[in-house]
Structure formats: C-alpha cells, structure tokens
Enzyme design. Structure first.
Site, short mmCIF file in Angstrom:
data_model
loop_
_atom_site.label_atom_id
_atom_site.label_comp_id
_atom_site.label_asym_id
_atom_site.label_seq_id
_atom_site.Cartn_x
_atom_site.Cartn_y
_atom_site.Cartn_z
N PHE A 8 1.64 -4.77 7.35
CA PHE A 8 1.15 -6.01 6.26
C PHE A 8 1.80 -5.89 4.81
O PHE A 8 1.50 -4.65 4.32
CB PHE A 8 -0.36 -5.68 6.20
CG PHE A 8 -1.05 -6.78 5.40
CD1 PHE A 8 -0.92 -8.30 5.63
CD2 PHE A 8 -1.60 -6.44 4.03
CE1 PHE A 8 -1.54 -9.17 4.79
CE2 PHE A 8 -1.81 -7.45 3.11
CZ PHE A 8 -2.03 -8.68 3.39
N GLY A 9 2.62 -6.85 4.53
CA GLY A 9 3.16 -6.97 3.12
C GLY A 9 2.43 -7.67 2.26
O GLY A 9 2.23 -8.85 2.59
N TYR A 10 2.05 -7.30 0.99
CA TYR A 10 1.19 -8.17 0.10
C TYR A 10 1.85 -8.13 -1.38
O TYR A 10 1.46 -8.95 -2.33
CB TYR A 10 -0.05 -7.65 -0.20
CG TYR A 10 -0.24 -6.10 -0.58
CD1 TYR A 10 -0.09 -5.24 0.26
CD2 TYR A 10 -0.23 -5.96 -1.78
CE1 TYR A 10 -0.06 -4.03 -0.12
CE2 TYR A 10 -0.14 -4.61 -2.56
CZ TYR A 10 -0.27 -3.66 -1.37
OH TYR A 10 -0.08 -2.48 -1.93
N GLY A 11 3.09 -7.70 -1.64
CA GLY A 11 3.74 -7.65 -2.95
C GLY A 11 5.25 -7.97 -2.49
O GLY A 11 5.43 -8.93 -1.96
N SER A 12 6.17 -7.13 -3.01
CA SER A 12 7.36 -7.23 -2.79
C SER A 12 8.00 -7.52 -1.21
O SER A 12 8.69 -8.18 -0.98
CB SER A 12 8.28 -6.18 -3.48
OG SER A 12 8.30 -4.93 -2.90
N GLU A 87 8.66 2.77 -1.17
CA GLU A 87 7.16 2.46 -1.79
C GLU A 87 6.73 4.22 -2.30
O GLU A 87 5.57 4.19 -2.59
CB GLU A 87 6.33 2.02 -0.58
CG GLU A 87 6.62 1.01 0.03
CD GLU A 87 6.50 -0.32 -0.84
OE1 GLU A 87 5.56 -0.17 -1.81
OE2 GLU A 87 7.43 -1.19 -0.84
C1 SIN Z 1 3.75 -4.45 -0.34
O1 SIN Z 1 4.50 -5.57 -0.96
O2 SIN Z 1 3.10 -4.76 0.53
C2 SIN Z 1 3.45 -3.15 -1.28
C3 SIN Z 1 3.60 -3.55 -2.72
C4 SIN Z 1 5.20 -3.65 -3.20
O3 SIN Z 1 6.14 -3.22 -2.85
O4 SIN Z 1 5.18 -4.45 -4.26
#
Ligand code: SIN
Length: 178
Positions: A8-12, A87
């Site tokens: 699950f990705g929520y940022g980049s 990360e």
């Molecule tokens: C993510 O994207 O899921 C983790 C936070 C990031 O790398 O911005």
C-alpha cells in the site's frame, strides 16, 4: 516467503512506485490518516534543512486512500529490499489489510511503510503554515519538497480521493500564503 503480496503506497509510492508489480489499483486502509508529520533529510530535504513528507497516524474510524500494488511472489523479497532502502529515513514495514471497494469489509493482506513517533525524523503535529514554510525552502536528492506535495495532491485528485490535510497544504502552497 511472505503471503502478503500487496504493497500500500500513500506518499511518493502512490505516484512513483519504481518497483515491478503485476497490477495496481486504488486502495484504502482503515484506521489511519495521512499527515505531513515526518521530516525528510534523504529525499526531499537535507540534514540541517529537512523537508516534510507524509506518514500515517492511527485515527479510529479514518480511511486513507492510496495505491495498492500486487507483487509477483517471486519478486517480493527483492522489492522489499529495494523499499527498505528507499524508506530508510524512519519508515518501518507494517502489516495492513488493503480494501478496494467503498463498502468492503474484507481486505487483502499487505504491507505499508509507516514512520512512527519512535523514529528520529518524526515531527508530529504542527501548524499547516509552519509545514508550508518548511516545504517551500526544502530540496533534497529526490527534488524539491514542493514538488512532492503537489504531485501527491494531483495523484489523489486523479483518484477522486478526499484528503483534507493534503489539499489544505496544497492550497496554502499554491496561494503563496505560507
Ligand atoms: C509511501 O509512499 O507509502 C511511504 C511514504 C513515502 O515514501 O512518501
């Protein structure tokens, strides 16, 4: 080998996954909310002038939309090595159930990367104007911090995902009101 084949990705990771996957689908997790409460000294800032990136914080009843990536089980271990490195600025793997439909009750087992208050780059709650000020002045090896915020907001908009915190920060930055 893990049976959790979803990330699950929520940022980049939402707009720029950069790892092999079999499919991607908008997904959400329950009980978490996205916040710009994590400092970045390795991607969107540098030591001494850190940027701001998102993490997830627990919030009962909350829903956070992002992107689900289904991995080839054969590639899972290699992808996790890559993501652990990417990360490394304070994020840890966290087991989570990914949901795909608004009324879904049962999810697919997966992993996400969460930066908790235990990591040294965790900042915690601050005024949005303070966060905006920091975002404006920060640059790191992955680019301008401003770009991170705007790309995240654009990606969420494309998915028709609501996020009051992200869109409020975007508005501040676009209006130059920080
Ligand atoms: C993510 O994207 O899921 C983790 C936070 C990031 O790398 O911005």
């Amino acid at each position: 080998m893990s049976s959790r084949h979803w990330i699950f990705g929520y940022g980049s990771l939402l707009w720029h996954p950069e790892f092999p996957h079999l499919e991607q689908r908008p997904a959400f997790v329950r009980g978490w909310t996205r916040r710009f409460w994590q400092a970045s000294t390795d991607h969107r800032g540098v030591p001494g002038r850190p940027g701001r990136v998102v993490t997830l914080v627990p919030e009962p009843g909350a829903v956070c939309w992002g992107m689900g990536y289904r991995l080839d089980p054969e590639q899972l271990d290699g992808v996790l090595v890559t993501l652990d490195w990417r990360e490394r600025g304070g994020y840890e793997r966290h087991d989570v159930a990914l949901l795909f439909e608004h009324d879904a009750t049962q999810g697919e087992p997966g992993l996400m990367y969460v930066a908790t208050p235990a990591n040294p780059n965790y900042v915690g709650p601050r005024e949005l104007s303070e966060i905006a000020c920091q975002v404006r002045s920060a640059h790191g090896p992955s680019g301008a911090n401003l770009d991170y915020v705007l790309r995240l907001a654009d990606a969420l908009r494309r998915m028709a995902a609501e996020d009051v915190h992200v869109f409020a920060l975007e508005r501040l930055l676009r209006a130059g009101e920080s």
